[in-house]
Scaffold this active site. Structure first.
Site, mmCIF file in Angstrom:
data_model
loop_
_atom_site.group_PDB
_atom_site.id
_atom_site.type_symbol
_atom_site.label_atom_id
_atom_site.label_comp_id
_atom_site.label_asym_id
_atom_site.label_seq_id
_atom_site.Cartn_x
_atom_site.Cartn_y
_atom_site.Cartn_z
ATOM 1 N N LEU A 222 0.815 -1.209 0.000
ATOM 2 C CA LEU A 222 0.000 0.000 0.000
ATOM 3 C C LEU A 222 0.851 1.263 0.000
ATOM 4 O O LEU A 222 1.654 1.489 0.907
ATOM 5 C CB LEU A 222 -0.938 0.004 1.215
ATOM 6 C CG LEU A 222 -1.889 1.197 1.332
ATOM 7 C CD1 LEU A 222 -2.838 1.237 0.138
ATOM 8 C CD2 LEU A 222 -2.660 1.133 2.640
ATOM 9 N N ASP A 223 0.671 2.090 -1.037
ATOM 10 C CA ASP A 223 1.339 3.384 -1.167
ATOM 11 C C ASP A 223 2.855 3.276 -1.121
ATOM 12 O O ASP A 223 3.548 4.200 -0.709
ATOM 13 C CB ASP A 223 0.855 4.358 -0.082
ATOM 14 C CG ASP A 223 -0.596 4.745 -0.291
ATOM 15 O OD1 ASP A 223 -1.037 4.772 -1.443
ATOM 16 O OD2 ASP A 223 -1.282 5.020 0.708
ATOM 17 N N GLU A 224 3.398 2.135 -1.566
ATOM 18 C CA GLU A 224 4.848 1.962 -1.568
ATOM 19 C C GLU A 224 5.381 1.571 -2.940
ATOM 20 O O GLU A 224 6.504 1.088 -3.067
ATOM 21 C CB GLU A 224 5.257 0.915 -0.520
ATOM 22 C CG GLU A 224 4.975 1.355 0.916
ATOM 23 C CD GLU A 224 5.492 0.370 1.949
ATOM 24 O OE1 GLU A 224 6.250 -0.545 1.563
ATOM 25 O OE2 GLU A 224 5.141 0.506 3.127
#
EC number: 3.5.1.10
Length: 278
Positions: A222-224
């Site tokens: 997530l969001d990486e």
């Protein structure tokens, strides 16, 4: 005369630039613009070459393949074909509106095939630009069942990329796997410090001095995913939480449009979990 872009990604080796440019000369192709980069920590070479001329793709790429070392990747992109995107939204209009306007005035050279929303709030805005809006409610549906409906719509348009313009739902691994390296997301840069709802209010309560946004490719982390573009805006104690929301939205829409522009222009190489932009 045609214009195409040669994208080269390979292990670094002596004389690569000369070999590639000599092949371009052999095929009587004019180099309009050329950028290259070597990641010395990994020994990886990247080059983006804009070419003009009369192309025989098969023989040109055959010569390129013979010149490159083992483990190389190359692609010849036809710049005459406008890339197609599908945009996914929830309720916030700033990122969608910015992309719609830039596509309308030509600032973004893109074909927006459709907009898909899990709420119908942005249908009227989308339809003002004569773009189809698909409302796919998530109410009463399991996450994968909801996503499967969206996938069916997306695949009907065969987009090059999917843009999450403040689509406020976490995508499942199944969805991400269907569109590898094709999904572009925008989020505030406070993660992981300000996770969850009302991030700008959390930032205001902490008295932050910089707010920002990050555009990245979506992965299962997530969001990486690999970062495409980032920017920040300085703030101070005179900013209310509402002021920060407004400033943050301005940064978000600019960063997302910039990231999309770079992807559309084939300037972004994904390498591991990061990008090289030429």
């Amino acid at each position: 005369m045609e214009r195409k872009i040669l994208l080269t990604d390979c292990p670094d080796a002596q004389g690569l630039i000369a070999k590639i440019t000599n092949i371009c000369y052999k095929h009587q192709l004019n180099i309009i613009h050329n950028n290259e980069y070597v990641d010395h920590s990994t020994g990886q070479f990247f080059m983006r070459t804009e070419l003009e001329g009369i192309f025989n793709d098969e023989t040109f790429l055959m010569d390129i393949d013979q010149a490159l070392p083992a483990g190389s990747h190359r692609n010849l992109v036809d710049t005459s074909r406008r890339k197609r995107v599908v945009i996914m939204v929830t309720k916030e209009s700033h990122c969608l509106g910015d992309i719609l306007m830039k596509a309308y005035d030509g600032s973004l050279d893109v074909d927006i095939a459709a907009v898909i929303g899990n709420h119908d709030k942005l249908a009227a805005l989308t339809e003002k630009f004569d773009i189809p809006f698909h409302f796919v409610s998530h109410e009463g549906l399991e996450r994968e069942a909801h996503e499967n409906q969206i996938i069916d719509i997306i695949e009907g348009y065969e987009p090059d990329h999917i843009v999450l313009a403040k689509f406020m739902r976490v995508l499942t691994p199944n969805f991400v796997a269907r569109f590898p390296r094709k999904i572009i997301n925008i989020h505030h840069s406070f993660l992981p410090a300000f996770i969850g709802a009302r991030p700008y209010h959390q930032a205001w309560e902490r008295g932050v001095k910089i707010i920002g946004a990050t555009a990245h490719f979506v992965t299962n982390d997530l969001d990486e995913g690999p970062i495409i573009d980032q920017n920040v805006k300085h703030v101070d104690h005179t900013f209310s939480a509402e002021d920060m929301v407004k400033a943050g939205r301005d940064v978000e829409k600019t960063v997302l449009s910039n990231a999309l522009s770079q992807v559309l222009e084939d300037k972004v190489f994904v390498y591991g979990n990061k990008t090289v932009i030429l």
